[in-house]
Design a protein around this motif. Structure first.
Motif, PDB file in Angstrom:
ATOM      1  N   GLU A 175       0.840  -1.213   0.000  1.00 10.92           N
ATOM      2  CA  GLU A 175       0.000   0.000   0.000  1.00 10.92           C
ATOM      3  C   GLU A 175       0.867   1.252   0.000  1.00 10.92           C
ATOM      4  N   LEU A 176       1.913   1.249   0.813  1.00 11.20           N
ATOM      5  CA  LEU A 176       2.804   2.414   0.884  1.00 11.20           C
ATOM      6  C   LEU A 176       3.548   2.628  -0.435  1.00 11.20           C
ATOM      7  N   ARG A 177       3.975   1.544  -1.076  1.00  8.66           N
ATOM      8  CA  ARG A 177       4.628   1.679  -2.387  1.00  8.66           C
ATOM      9  C   ARG A 177       3.652   2.255  -3.403  1.00  8.66           C
ATOM     10  N   ALA A 178       2.416   1.768  -3.389  1.00  7.49           N
ATOM     11  CA  ALA A 178       1.404   2.269  -4.320  1.00  7.49           C
ATOM     12  C   ALA A 178       1.105   3.736  -4.064  1.00  7.49           C
ATOM     13  N   SER A 216       3.156   5.956  -2.857  1.00  9.83           N
ATOM     14  CA  SER A 216       4.280   6.789  -3.296  1.00  9.83           C
ATOM     15  C   SER A 216       4.289   6.956  -4.809  1.00  9.83           C
ATOM     16  N   LYS A 217       3.727   5.993  -5.531  1.00  8.96           N
ATOM     17  CA  LYS A 217       3.670   6.074  -6.993  1.00  8.96           C
ATOM     18  C   LYS A 217       2.357   6.681  -7.481  1.00  8.96           C
ATOM     19  N   ALA A 218       1.424   6.825  -6.581  1.00  7.76           N
ATOM     20  CA  ALA A 218       0.081   7.273  -6.957  1.00  7.76           C
ATOM     21  C   ALA A 218       0.075   8.718  -7.422  1.00  7.76           C
ATOM     22  N   SER A 219      -0.954   8.993  -8.151  1.00  5.38           N
ATOM     23  CA  SER A 219      -1.193  10.360  -8.582  1.00  5.38           C
ATOM     24  C   SER A 219      -1.470  11.223  -7.370  1.00  5.38           C
ATOM     25  N   LYS A 220      -1.660  12.479  -7.608  1.00 10.29           N
ATOM     26  CA  LYS A 220      -1.970  13.407  -6.515  1.00 10.29           C
ATOM     27  C   LYS A 220      -3.435  13.821  -6.616  1.00 10.29           C
ATOM     28  N   GLY A 221      -3.923  14.394  -5.531  1.00  8.37           N
ATOM     29  CA  GLY A 221      -5.263  14.989  -5.518  1.00  8.37           C
ATOM     30  C   GLY A 221      -6.377  14.008  -5.794  1.00  8.37           C
ATOM     31  N   ALA A 222      -7.269  14.401  -6.710  1.00  5.03           N
ATOM     32  CA  ALA A 222      -8.472  13.619  -6.989  1.00  5.03           C
ATOM     33  C   ALA A 222      -8.140  12.235  -7.537  1.00  5.03           C
ATOM     34  N   ALA A 223      -7.109  12.129  -8.341  1.00  6.26           N
ATOM     35  CA  ALA A 223      -6.740  10.826  -8.898  1.00  6.26           C
ATOM     36  C   ALA A 223      -6.290   9.878  -7.794  1.00  6.26           C
ATOM     37  N   LYS A 224      -5.540  10.394  -6.842  1.00  2.55           N
ATOM     38  CA  LYS A 224      -5.081   9.570  -5.718  1.00  2.55           C
ATOM     39  C   LYS A 224      -6.278   9.115  -4.886  1.00  2.55           C
ATOM     40  N   GLU A 230      -7.463   5.255  -4.100  1.00  2.12           N
ATOM     41  CA  GLU A 230      -7.675   4.756  -2.737  1.00  2.12           C
ATOM     42  C   GLU A 230      -9.107   4.271  -2.549  1.00  2.12           C
ATOM     43  N   PHE A 231     -10.062   5.006  -3.110  1.00  6.17           N
ATOM     44  CA  PHE A 231     -11.469   4.612  -3.057  1.00  6.17           C
ATOM     45  C   PHE A 231     -11.645   3.241  -3.706  1.00  6.17           C
ATOM     46  N   GLN A 232     -11.046   3.057  -4.876  1.00  4.35           N
ATOM     47  CA  GLN A 232     -11.156   1.784  -5.586  1.00  4.35           C
ATOM     48  C   GLN A 232     -10.490   0.655  -4.800  1.00  4.35           C
ATOM     49  N   ALA A 233      -9.364   0.948  -4.168  1.00  2.00           N
ATOM     50  CA  ALA A 233      -8.686  -0.060  -3.346  1.00  2.00           C
ATOM     51  C   ALA A 233      -9.593  -0.503  -2.198  1.00  2.00           C
ATOM     52  N   CYS A 234     -10.312   0.432  -1.600  1.00  2.00           N
ATOM     53  CA  CYS A 234     -11.243   0.105  -0.521  1.00  2.00           C
ATOM     54  C   CYS A 234     -12.366  -0.789  -1.048  1.00  2.00           C
ATOM     55  N   LEU A 274     -15.313  11.649   5.020  1.00  2.00           N
ATOM     56  CA  LEU A 274     -14.215  10.699   5.189  1.00  2.00           C
ATOM     57  C   LEU A 274     -13.877  10.057   3.845  1.00  2.00           C
ATOM     58  N   ASP A 275     -12.590   9.834   3.630  1.00  2.00           N
ATOM     59  CA  ASP A 275     -12.106   9.263   2.381  1.00  2.00           C
ATOM     60  C   ASP A 275     -11.856   7.764   2.545  1.00  2.00           C
ATOM     61  N   PRO A 276     -12.491   6.927   1.714  1.00  2.00           N
ATOM     62  CA  PRO A 276     -12.225   5.491   1.748  1.00  2.00           C
ATOM     63  C   PRO A 276     -10.818   5.193   1.236  1.00  2.00           C
TER      64      PRO A 276
END
Length: 151
Positions: free
Chosen positions: A27-30, A32-40, A44-48, A77-79
């Protein structure tokens, strides 16, 4: 005969604990590579949602219901996931999560609240609740806890 959920492997951690740590590292590696803001947030929402979809039986039923409750009572709250658990955060800080019974082969799942949840009451308060089913009475209590925890 040793209890399977507590069987320790090298390093003093059980196989389930080591798997959870590996999941968190992924999760931490993902992140660090993830987009920023809304894309991130969308990742995260999809991962949940994926973590919930991967569950079975009672764990899946409880996690799905918790997701609906959080969406309705604390939409701010953000999933996301945390150690592979469906988790909900405020400003990047975990507020609550569902730890499925199947994860560590326990008798029941837990709905847990992190230290940034606003549940503090005096000197002593609960930070996790065992959940066997989300009945109407349990849902009413859970809605109140989620709303309070989210602030």
């Amino acid at each position: 005969m040793a209890d399977e959920r507590n069987t320790k492997t090298g390093g003093g951690f059980s196989a389930a604990e080591r798997a959870a740590m590996k999941q968190r590292a992924a999760e931490l590696r993902a992140e660090s590579k993830a987009s920023k803001g809304a894309a991130k947030k969308q990742q995260e929402f999809q991962a949940c949602l994926d973590a919930i979809a991967a569950l079975e039986g009672t764990d899946k039923k409880i996690a799905e219901r918790l997701h609906v409750i959080v969406s309705e009572e604390a939409p701010q709250l953000d999933p996301k996931t945390w150690y592979g658990f469906p988790t909900y955060a405020r400003n990047g800080k975990n507020i609550l999560f569902y730890q499925p019974a199947s994860k560590f082969k326990t008798r029941y799942g837990n709905i847990g609240f992190a230290e940034d949840a606003q549940l503090d009451e005096g000197e002593f308060w609960a930070t996790a609740y065992a959940v066997l089913d989300v009945t109407p009475d349990a849902e009413k209590q859970l809605r109140a806890l989620v709303k309070k925890a989210a602030g």
